[in-house]
Design an enzyme around this catalytic site. Structure first.
Site: not given
Length: 233
Positions: A61, A64-65, A120, A182, A211
């Site tokens: 997730l 970042h705050d 990336t 890849r 992925g």
């Protein structure tokens, strides 16, 4: 140092994710990544259900705050049982330390906590022209990694191109989780800093995130096993 292949469950619904995981035999439980799309679609329960089915989970997730907001969000996430949780290194040391403290449960256990350095999909030119980061890519990634280590985190997300440098700067036990993987015969898609599973292993990656070469393959199970063989051989 453990090594593994992580499959991102980049699906818009839990049903799609479960159908994909059903392709794997009962004794083969791949490490999976739950990102924003699936988490926001299905809610926290998706993490608990996939854990219940026997998978390890990287909850991606990218918190970042401001430190107080991240502290409260991390406290909620700590109850889900994820194995890895990440934050953005750009959030500063105070924010990273707040996340780490809140992800630590009352019994002292916690997930691995890692920090995103640079995506990336981001090339050096875009980083410098659009993000106004004047240092080079490797220098920036290493600076973020050192900050993450100083904040007590377990590792970083970086491209496999920087994994070896991160290990050299932060030590062999500092984890490198590397997307941008890849096969030699795969399309690069929207990634700009990529490497094959075999080369990523040689470069110092501990976990690789793979992925589309798996999910979009004609035979995802065979593609996953190929990736495992190339990375863990």
């Amino acid at each position: 140092m453990p090594k593994d292949v992580i499959i991102p469950l980049d699906f818009s619904s839990g049903r799609e994710a479960y159908d994909f995981l059903a392709l794997f035999p009962a004794g083969e439980k791949p490490y999976v990544k739950i990102g924003m799309e699936l988490f926001y679609s299905e809610g926290p329960e998706i993490v608990q259900e996939i854990k219940r089915r026997g998978h390890r989970v990287f909850l991606d997730l990218k918190l970042h705050d401001i430190p107080n907001t991240v502290k409260k969000a991390a406290a909620a996430l700590s109850r889900l049982g994820a194995d890895i949780v990440n934050v953005h290194a750009a959030g500063t040391g105070e924010m990273m330390r707040a996340a780490l403290a809140s992800l630590t449960r009352p019994d002292g256990t916690r997930p691995l906590v890692i920090a995103v350095t640079q995506l990336t999909s981001t090339g050096e030119e875009a980083m410098q022209k659009e993000l106004l980061i004047n240092a080079g890519m490797e220098e920036t990634v290493l600076h973020y990694a050192k900050n993450a280590k100083a904040s007590g985190l377990d590792g970083v997300v970086c491209s496999p191109l920087e994994a070896g440098s991160v290990k050299a700067a932060c030590g062999p036990d500092f984890l490198t989780v590397t997307p941008g993987i890849r096969f030699a015969d795969s399309a690069a898609d929207d990634q700009t800093r990529i490497m094959t599973p075999e080369k990523a292993r040689e470069a110092g990656s501990d976990y690789i995130v793979v992925g589309r070469p798996i999910i979009a393959a004609g035979d995802p199970l065979a593609a996953y096993r190929r990736c495992v063989n190339e990375f863990l051989a």
